[in-house]
Enzyme design. Structure first.
Site, PDB file in Angstrom:
ATOM      1  CG  HIS A  18      -1.937  -0.985   1.370  1.00 25.23           C
ATOM      2  ND1 HIS A  18      -1.995  -1.877   2.407  1.00 25.23           N
ATOM      3  CD2 HIS A  18      -3.010  -1.282   0.587  1.00 25.23           C
ATOM      4  CE1 HIS A  18      -3.063  -2.656   2.282  1.00 25.23           C
ATOM      5  NE2 HIS A  18      -3.685  -2.333   1.176  1.00 25.23           N
ATOM      6  CE  LYS A  42     -16.725 -15.102   6.247  1.00 19.20           C
ATOM      7  NZ  LYS A  42     -17.344 -16.383   6.131  1.00 19.20           N
TER       8      LYS A  42
END
Ligand code: ADP
Length: 156
Positions: A18, A42
């Site tokens: 990132h 999740k």
């Protein structure tokens, strides 16, 4: 003229992949907004405040980067903030398959927003937040793969 772009993501947690994309994007656009998604997939590891704090700390020295959270549709975030460019990272063919569907849906929702893909340094092309969480759970050394503040937090 294009003056700003947004890089949205879950950042659970932010990785050096990132970071690489953010640095490349902030070299291109005069202003870059990093939009941290309130919702998580999740098996999430960090809550919104933690995910936001890690991104903010990593880019505290960058004057053209603003870090904020968002919920709801990204195209609505873009409209509200008058952003017309959406940055996404493209690691491999799996990303391509997913990201082009996402970009097409966003185009259907708002034809004003353009998706721009940026390829990371090959050193980070294998890296994902999911893999980082898995290796951290097994006690692996993540030095050089995530910002140091994230590395320390994963150890606790
Ligand atoms: P999302 O849930 O929106 O996919 P992520 O935090 O997993 O959130 O990813 C945000 C963006 O960063 C996506 O465009 C993803 O492809 C990109 N990305 C994630 N890891 C990397 C990496 N190692 N190199 C390049 N881009 C990456």
């Amino acid at each position: 003229m294009i003056t700003k772009a947004v890089f949205p993501g879950t950042f659970d947690p932010i990785t050096n992949g990132h970071v690489d994309i953010i640095k490349r994007a902030s070299d291109i656009f005069p202003k870059l907004m990093i939009a941290v998604s309130e919702s998580v997939h999740k098996g999430s590891r960090f809550n919104l405040d933690e995910r936001l704090a890690f991104v903010k700390m990593t880019f505290s020295d960058y004057e053209n980067i603003e870090v904020l959270s968002f919920s709801g549709l990204l195209v609505d975030f873009c409209k509200k903030n008058n952003v017309k460019v959406l940055i996404r990272g493209l690691r491999d063919q799996a990303d391509f398959a997913y990201e082009t569907k996402l970009a097409t849906m966003n185009q259907v929702l708002s034809n004003e927003v353009q998706t721009v893909y940026i390829q990371p340094d090959r050193l980070y092309a294998f890296l994902s937040s999911t893999l980082i969480r898995e290796v951290a759970d097994l006690g692996g050394d993540l030095t050089g793969l995530v910002p140091e503040i994230v590395n320390q937090s994963l150890k606790t």
